[in-house]
Design a protein around this motif. Structure first.
Motif, short mmCIF file in Angstrom:
data_model
loop_
_atom_site.label_atom_id
_atom_site.label_comp_id
_atom_site.label_asym_id
_atom_site.label_seq_id
_atom_site.Cartn_x
_atom_site.Cartn_y
_atom_site.Cartn_z
N GLY A 260 0.83 -1.19 0.00
CA GLY A 260 0.00 0.00 0.00
C GLY A 260 0.87 1.25 0.00
O GLY A 260 2.06 1.19 -0.33
N PRO A 261 0.30 2.41 0.36
CA PRO A 261 1.12 3.64 0.42
C PRO A 261 2.32 3.44 1.35
O PRO A 261 2.18 2.89 2.45
CB PRO A 261 0.14 4.68 0.99
CG PRO A 261 -1.21 4.17 0.64
CD PRO A 261 -1.11 2.67 0.73
N MET A 262 3.50 3.87 0.90
CA MET A 262 4.70 3.56 1.69
C MET A 262 5.82 4.53 1.39
O MET A 262 5.86 5.18 0.34
CB MET A 262 5.18 2.15 1.38
CG MET A 262 5.68 1.96 -0.05
SD MET A 262 6.23 0.27 -0.41
CE MET A 262 7.57 0.04 0.74
N PHE A 263 6.75 4.61 2.33
CA PHE A 263 8.00 5.34 2.14
C PHE A 263 9.13 4.33 2.00
O PHE A 263 9.29 3.44 2.85
CB PHE A 263 8.30 6.24 3.34
CG PHE A 263 7.33 7.38 3.50
CD1 PHE A 263 7.43 8.51 2.69
CD2 PHE A 263 6.34 7.34 4.47
CE1 PHE A 263 6.55 9.57 2.84
CE2 PHE A 263 5.46 8.39 4.62
CZ PHE A 263 5.56 9.52 3.81
N VAL A 264 9.91 4.47 0.94
CA VAL A 264 11.17 3.73 0.82
C VAL A 264 12.27 4.71 1.21
O VAL A 264 12.37 5.80 0.64
CB VAL A 264 11.39 3.20 -0.61
CG1 VAL A 264 12.76 2.53 -0.72
CG2 VAL A 264 10.29 2.20 -0.97
N THR A 265 13.09 4.33 2.17
CA THR A 265 14.07 5.25 2.75
C THR A 265 15.51 4.80 2.49
O THR A 265 15.76 3.66 2.15
CB THR A 265 13.87 5.39 4.27
OG1 THR A 265 14.21 4.14 4.91
CG2 THR A 265 12.42 5.73 4.60
N HIS A 266 16.43 5.75 2.64
CA HIS A 266 17.87 5.49 2.64
C HIS A 266 18.36 4.87 1.33
O HIS A 266 18.85 3.75 1.29
CB HIS A 266 18.26 4.64 3.85
CG HIS A 266 17.94 5.30 5.16
ND1 HIS A 266 16.75 5.09 5.82
CD2 HIS A 266 18.63 6.21 5.87
CE1 HIS A 266 16.74 5.84 6.92
NE2 HIS A 266 17.86 6.53 6.97
N TYR A 267 18.22 5.66 0.27
CA TYR A 267 18.69 5.28 -1.06
C TYR A 267 20.21 5.44 -1.17
O TYR A 267 20.81 6.27 -0.46
CB TYR A 267 18.02 6.15 -2.12
CG TYR A 267 16.61 5.75 -2.47
CD1 TYR A 267 16.34 5.03 -3.63
CD2 TYR A 267 15.54 6.10 -1.64
CE1 TYR A 267 15.04 4.68 -3.97
CE2 TYR A 267 14.24 5.74 -1.97
CZ TYR A 267 14.00 5.03 -3.13
OH TYR A 267 12.72 4.68 -3.46
#
Length: 344
Positions: free
Chosen positions: A220-227
């Motif tokens: 669902g809606p999400m944040f992908v962090t630390h690229y």
């Protein structure tokens, strides 16, 4: 034309064939999109105003190369006075960053039109779209809280005000009244995607639409962090525990994919210059005949001032509208469609 013909109908008739029933049509869905956008922006503003963000108006729409995002090749060029090269902005990030250090409370936001010289005209890309930008004194975790608040408030306002309009798109307002967001690191997302049909994916690869789509199907809606640092904007702050990555995040929304980019900003002047010198952005600058000196005003500010840790984000409101309306094609979700094949 007949005097009873509406202005909108006259504009449609006068428009090139490619624009008819796309930009100016008065069909119910097009009118519904306009009302949804009105509610969406009211909801976004309601959140930032309640949190003490100060609106910055009259921001520049003719900029130097510092108005670019990661890819300087997608800038629209303007012939300025005396032959000087200028650009249409992709972001006002660097300009409003400075204001966080001076305005009481250290919280600012602005709304601009972002221009991208996209070479494809498809269901994901626009050449012009609304960007809702925020900057504040604070870290990534606080920033993601504000981003969650903006999108949730925008969705809630649409659910409250636009039930009839949502029904035209097959959307239930109840699904938008309490939008929540999961979080996952980029590294974890890559490992998950390897088990979900993308075994070739490796650390350091950028996530594309297919990857984002699968993640949102699962989460669902999400944040992908630390690229990884190499695939992000030059001024993002490196993580203290893992210098390979930056304290950044992309907001992924179902159907829309990446809808907001965000990060902590590097505020040490020497580190900032070093990061710019080794960035792919500098390569793009030099290809276009620009110089490192074009960033001097920004670098000098960090030399001359005691700059505090600050963070910011740009929210692509067309992508948020696409999520709210539940549509696969972004072209069905904007009041005026501006892409390579369509301009009035």
């Amino acid at each position: 034309m007949n005097d009873n013909t509406t202005l909108a109908q006259q504009m449609v008739a006068a428009a090139p064939a490619a624009t008819r029933n796309v930009n100016l049509s008065t069909d119910p869905k097009r009118m519904a999109v306009i009302k949804v956008w009105d509610a969406m922006f009211r909801g976004a503003r309601k959140y930032v105003e309640s949190e003490g963000f100060v609106a910055i108006h009259n921001m520049p729409h003719i900029v130097g190369v510092t108005g670019a995002c990661e890819n300087t090749d997608t800038l629209f060029t303007i012939d300025w006075y005396d032959g000087k090269k200028m650009f249409l902005p992709q972001s006002n990030q660097l300009y409003i960053e400075m204001l966080t250090q001076a305005i009481e409370g250290g919280r600012v936001y602005g709304e601009i039109q972002s221009f991208r010289k996209e070479m494809k005209a498809d269901g994901r890309r626009l050449a012009q779209f609304s960007l809702f930008e925020i900057e504040h004194i604070g870290d990534l975790d606080e920033l993601l809280g504000h981003l969650s608040g903006i999108v949730a408030s925008a969705s809630r306002q649409v659910a409250q005000d636009c039930a009839k309009e949502l029904e035209l798109f097959g959307r239930n307002p109840a699904d938008l009244t309490n939008v929540t967001f999961k979080r996952m690191t980029y590294d974890a997302a890559v490992e998950l995607l390897k088990t979900e049909g993308f075994p070739e994916l490796q650390f350091g690869d950028d996530l594309v639409a297919e990857h984002e789509g699968r993640l949102t199907e699962l989460m669902g809606p999400m944040f992908v962090t630390h690229y990884p640092e190499e695939i992000k904007f030059f001024n993002m702050k490196n993580n203290d525990e893992d210098s390979r990555v930056v304290n950044s995040s992309d907001l992924l929304l179902p159907l829309a994919g990446e809808s907001a980019g965000s990060a902590e900003r590097e505020f040490d002047a020497d580190k900032l210059r070093e990061k710019l010198m080794k960035s792919s952005m500098l390569e793009g600058l030099l290809r276009q005949g620009m110089k490192l000196e074009d960033f001097n005003w920004y670098l000098d500010f960090h030399k001359e001032h005691d700059v505090k840790l600050h963070s910011g984000a740009g929210v692509g409101m067309a992508r948020v509208a696409q999520f709210i309306l539940g549509q696969k094609d972004i072209r069905d979700c904007v009041p005026f469609l501006i892409n390579r094949d369509n301009v009035i």
